[in-house]
Motif scaffolding. Structure first.
Motif, PDB file in Angstrom:
ATOM      1  N   LEU A  44     -30.188 -19.797  38.886  1.00 23.65           N
ATOM      2  CA  LEU A  44     -29.054 -19.833  38.605  1.00 23.65           C
ATOM      3  C   LEU A  44     -28.649 -20.100  40.137  1.00 23.65           C
ATOM      4  O   LEU A  44     -28.261 -21.116  40.016  1.00 23.65           O
ATOM      5  N   THR A  45     -28.685 -18.623  40.662  1.00 24.40           N
ATOM      6  CA  THR A  45     -27.847 -18.923  41.979  1.00 24.40           C
ATOM      7  C   THR A  45     -28.788 -19.589  42.990  1.00 24.40           C
ATOM      8  O   THR A  45     -27.960 -20.804  44.043  1.00 24.40           O
ATOM      9  N   ARG A  46     -29.662 -20.180  42.989  1.00 26.67           N
ATOM     10  CA  ARG A  46     -30.984 -20.903  43.445  1.00 26.67           C
ATOM     11  C   ARG A  46     -30.268 -22.857  43.424  1.00 26.67           C
ATOM     12  O   ARG A  46     -30.003 -23.439  44.033  1.00 26.67           O
ATOM     13  N   LEU A  47     -30.629 -22.451  41.710  1.00 28.81           N
ATOM     14  CA  LEU A  47     -30.131 -23.867  41.790  1.00 28.81           C
ATOM     15  C   LEU A  47     -28.957 -24.410  42.382  1.00 28.81           C
ATOM     16  O   LEU A  47     -28.452 -25.370  42.646  1.00 28.81           O
ATOM     17  N   ARG A  48     -27.739 -23.246  42.035  1.00 30.18           N
ATOM     18  CA  ARG A  48     -26.093 -23.501  42.755  1.00 30.18           C
ATOM     19  C   ARG A  48     -26.030 -23.838  44.332  1.00 30.18           C
ATOM     20  O   ARG A  48     -25.839 -24.881  44.691  1.00 30.18           O
ATOM     21  N   ALA A  49     -27.275 -23.794  45.242  1.00 26.44           N
ATOM     22  CA  ALA A  49     -27.603 -23.520  46.185  1.00 26.44           C
ATOM     23  C   ALA A  49     -27.681 -24.822  46.774  1.00 26.44           C
ATOM     24  O   ALA A  49     -27.656 -25.121  47.780  1.00 26.44           O
ATOM     25  N   PHE A  50     -28.840 -25.105  46.204  1.00 26.32           N
ATOM     26  CA  PHE A  50     -29.468 -25.938  46.329  1.00 26.32           C
ATOM     27  C   PHE A  50     -28.680 -27.451  46.441  1.00 26.32           C
ATOM     28  O   PHE A  50     -28.640 -28.356  47.488  1.00 26.32           O
ATOM     29  N   TYR A  51     -28.113 -28.229  45.117  1.00 32.87           N
ATOM     30  CA  TYR A  51     -27.395 -28.700  44.980  1.00 32.87           C
ATOM     31  C   TYR A  51     -26.193 -28.343  45.021  1.00 32.87           C
ATOM     32  O   TYR A  51     -25.222 -29.525  45.408  1.00 32.87           O
ATOM     33  N   ASP A  52     -25.975 -27.286  45.471  1.00 36.56           N
ATOM     34  CA  ASP A  52     -24.159 -26.653  46.755  1.00 36.56           C
ATOM     35  C   ASP A  52     -23.321 -27.443  45.195  1.00 36.56           C
ATOM     36  O   ASP A  52     -22.148 -28.153  45.661  1.00 36.56           O
ATOM     37  N   ASP A  53     -22.921 -27.110  44.061  1.00 33.59           N
ATOM     38  CA  ASP A  53     -22.486 -27.385  42.769  1.00 33.59           C
ATOM     39  C   ASP A  53     -22.562 -26.111  42.134  1.00 33.59           C
ATOM     40  O   ASP A  53     -23.627 -26.065  42.151  1.00 33.59           O
ATOM     41  N   PRO A  54     -21.365 -25.288  41.248  1.00 32.77           N
ATOM     42  CA  PRO A  54     -21.374 -24.404  40.681  1.00 32.77           C
ATOM     43  C   PRO A  54     -22.480 -24.924  39.690  1.00 32.77           C
ATOM     44  O   PRO A  54     -23.294 -23.838  38.295  1.00 32.77           O
ATOM     45  N   LEU A  55     -22.451 -26.735  38.431  1.00 28.51           N
ATOM     46  CA  LEU A  55     -23.351 -26.890  38.229  1.00 28.51           C
ATOM     47  C   LEU A  55     -23.082 -26.323  36.546  1.00 28.51           C
ATOM     48  O   LEU A  55     -22.936 -26.618  35.260  1.00 28.51           O
ATOM     49  N   PHE A  56     -23.325 -25.136  36.196  1.00 24.35           N
ATOM     50  CA  PHE A  56     -22.548 -23.788  34.841  1.00 24.35           C
ATOM     51  C   PHE A  56     -21.901 -23.446  35.253  1.00 24.35           C
ATOM     52  O   PHE A  56     -21.659 -22.658  36.252  1.00 24.35           O
ATOM     53  N   ASN A  57     -19.948 -23.533  34.461  1.00 26.95           N
ATOM     54  CA  ASN A  57     -19.380 -22.522  34.542  1.00 26.95           C
ATOM     55  C   ASN A  57     -19.088 -21.889  33.229  1.00 26.95           C
ATOM     56  O   ASN A  57     -19.235 -22.754  31.669  1.00 26.95           O
ATOM     57  N   ARG A  58     -18.863 -20.922  33.132  1.00 27.24           N
ATOM     58  CA  ARG A  58     -18.257 -20.104  31.793  1.00 27.24           C
ATOM     59  C   ARG A  58     -17.297 -20.046  32.019  1.00 27.24           C
ATOM     60  O   ARG A  58     -16.458 -20.617  31.900  1.00 27.24           O
ATOM     61  N   GLY A  59     -17.364 -20.317  29.722  1.00 24.72           N
ATOM     62  CA  GLY A  59     -16.069 -21.541  28.862  1.00 24.72           C
ATOM     63  C   GLY A  59     -15.858 -20.728  27.864  1.00 24.72           C
ATOM     64  O   GLY A  59     -16.755 -20.105  27.278  1.00 24.72           O
ATOM     65  N   LYS A  60     -15.024 -20.981  26.810  1.00 22.71           N
ATOM     66  CA  LYS A  60     -15.368 -20.718  25.830  1.00 22.71           C
ATOM     67  C   LYS A  60     -15.915 -21.090  24.644  1.00 22.71           C
ATOM     68  O   LYS A  60     -16.491 -20.802  23.794  1.00 22.71           O
ATOM     69  N   GLY A  61     -16.886 -22.135  25.120  1.00 26.49           N
ATOM     70  CA  GLY A  61     -18.018 -22.687  24.533  1.00 26.49           C
ATOM     71  C   GLY A  61     -19.809 -22.897  24.994  1.00 26.49           C
ATOM     72  O   GLY A  61     -20.149 -22.908  24.834  1.00 26.49           O
ATOM     73  N   GLY A  62     -19.542 -21.170  26.296  1.00 25.92           N
ATOM     74  CA  GLY A  62     -20.008 -20.861  26.449  1.00 25.92           C
ATOM     75  C   GLY A  62     -20.410 -21.333  27.814  1.00 25.92           C
ATOM     76  O   GLY A  62     -19.463 -21.550  28.795  1.00 25.92           O
ATOM     77  N   MET A  63     -21.559 -21.901  28.731  1.00 26.80           N
ATOM     78  CA  MET A  63     -21.930 -22.286  29.735  1.00 26.80           C
ATOM     79  C   MET A  63     -20.972 -23.745  30.084  1.00 26.80           C
ATOM     80  O   MET A  63     -22.544 -24.765  29.506  1.00 26.80           O
ATOM     81  N   LEU A  64     -20.471 -24.375  30.833  1.00 27.44           N
ATOM     82  CA  LEU A  64     -19.731 -25.741  30.796  1.00 27.44           C
ATOM     83  C   LEU A  64     -20.736 -26.703  32.140  1.00 27.44           C
ATOM     84  O   LEU A  64     -20.378 -25.605  33.167  1.00 27.44           O
ATOM     85  N   PRO A  65     -21.458 -27.365  31.551  1.00 30.66           N
ATOM     86  CA  PRO A  65     -21.840 -28.102  32.837  1.00 30.66           C
ATOM     87  C   PRO A  65     -21.141 -28.575  33.692  1.00 30.66           C
ATOM     88  O   PRO A  65     -19.856 -29.554  32.978  1.00 30.66           O
ATOM     89  N   THR A  66     -20.490 -28.812  35.124  1.00 30.30           N
ATOM     90  CA  THR A  66     -19.975 -29.812  35.874  1.00 30.30           C
ATOM     91  C   THR A  66     -20.993 -30.929  35.833  1.00 30.30           C
ATOM     92  O   THR A  66     -21.437 -31.704  35.051  1.00 30.30           O
ATOM     93  N   PRO A  67     -19.706 -32.301  36.196  1.00 33.60           N
ATOM     94  CA  PRO A  67     -20.324 -33.751  36.412  1.00 33.60           C
ATOM     95  C   PRO A  67     -21.285 -33.714  36.880  1.00 33.60           C
ATOM     96  O   PRO A  67     -21.791 -34.551  37.131  1.00 33.60           O
ATOM     97  N   ARG A  68     -21.481 -33.011  38.179  1.00 33.55           N
ATOM     98  CA  ARG A  68     -22.327 -33.105  38.680  1.00 33.55           C
ATOM     99  C   ARG A  68     -23.781 -32.534  38.223  1.00 33.55           C
ATOM    100  O   ARG A  68     -24.799 -33.343  38.232  1.00 33.55           O
TER     101      ARG A  68
END
Length: 311
Positions: A44-68
């Motif tokens: 996941l760290t490598r994915l975030r670095a490649f796309y320069d985006d968090p991609l998934f943030n922890r939330g009440k419902g689990g790992m919530l995808p970003t708009p990207r």
């Protein structure tokens, strides 16, 4: 953002992205892929670095995808489906070197009967593979099998779409259970004793699961039903707590209950149809070497009925 033709990009990271989009939970996604927690976090760290985006943030419902991530998801999922069904399905499956999660649609009854022998077989012959059990509503089962979210469905299932392939594994008669603390009832019940007793009934409340209760009622037998439960596993504990009650269940399940030493078997006062246990799969995966291997393993372990499992 780096360009997608970057030779340093690991295409396996797209499997991680697709699993996270499906599961919305990092631990479940790791299990689905057969990865460790640290391996999933690193990917996941490598994915975030490649796309320069968090991609998934922890939330009440689990790992919530970003708009990207939402924007990327359809293309990545389509690519993974193509790889799974058009590329990998033509490869030779080698269980001893494979790293794969096999997903099975099972009731809790089927889990009792199938999972432990399968785990032993996997430990000896496919130690890099992971078993995953699912409980899928009947209306979604064919879709889950077609998409590959589930590899097989196993159980006493009826009313499934005719497009699905199926294979009979074994049949099991039904027996009536009573607490071992109840010694007043004989091993063979009379119809009067059966109708006078209070009954616990397992009702999965799903038309895909075969029901023998309808057969009992169609024969004009009247039972005093005091509890309907969707859980097979609660039956022996309930009977132990209420020794005057009865429950009629498949004998395959009764044999699993014997290990608790809480209940004993009685012969029902009427002849009931045998429960048929089958495995089901979608034609789309009929020639998939991994699916073919798994079906063969299950047929080998359980094809002769309960207690026939062997390595």
């Amino acid at each position: 953002m780096q360009r997608t033709h970057d030779p340093d990009f690991d295409l396996n990271l797209l499997r991680v992205f697709d699993a996270l989009m499906t599961e919305r939970h990092q631990t479940r996604a790791a299990s689905r892929l057969g990865l460790s927690q640290s391996g999933m976090s690193h990917a996941l760290t490598r994915l975030r670095a490649f796309y320069d985006d968090p991609l998934f943030n922890r939330g009440k419902g689990g790992m919530l995808p970003t708009p990207r991530a939402e924007e990327l998801a359809p293309s990545i999922h389509a690519l993974m489906e193509t790889i799974r069904h058009e590329v990998l399905s033509r490869a030779v499956f080698s269980p001893r070197s494979a790293r794969r999660t096999f997903s099975l649609c099972l009731t809790d009854l089927a889990e009792l009967e199938f999972v432990s022998p399968l785990l032993r077989f996997f430990e000896e012959n496919a130690h890099g593979c992971v078993l995953r059990t699912l409980q899928v509503p009947s209306k979604a089962m064919a879709e889950a099998l077609e998409s590959g979210d589930a590899d097989l469905a196993i159980g006493a299932l009826g009313n499934l779409p005719e497009i699905l392939y199926q294979q009979l594994l074994f049949t099991s008669p039904f027996v009536t259970l009573v607490s071992k603390r109840n010694r007043r009832l004989p091993k063979a019940l009379t119809l009067a004793q059966f109708e006078a007793a209070q009954h616990i009934v397992v009702d999965l409340n799903d038309p895909v699961h075969s029901s023998f209760d309808q057969v009992i009622e169609a024969a004009g037998i009247h039972r005093q039903i005091v509890l309907r439960t969707p859980h097979f596993l609660s039956v022996p504990l309930l009977l132990d707590a209420h020794p005057h009650m009865l429950a009629t269940v498949p004998q395959a399940l009764a044999r699993q209950f014997a290990r608790f030493d809480l209940v004993r078997e009685l012969a029902p006062p009427v002849t009931l149809p045998r429960m048929a246990l089958r495995q089901f799969w979608h034609p789309r995966h009929n020639s998939d070497p991994a699916n073919v291997w798994l079906r063969g393993v299950i047929r080998r372990l359980f094809g002769d009925g309960p207690g026939a499992a062997r390595g």
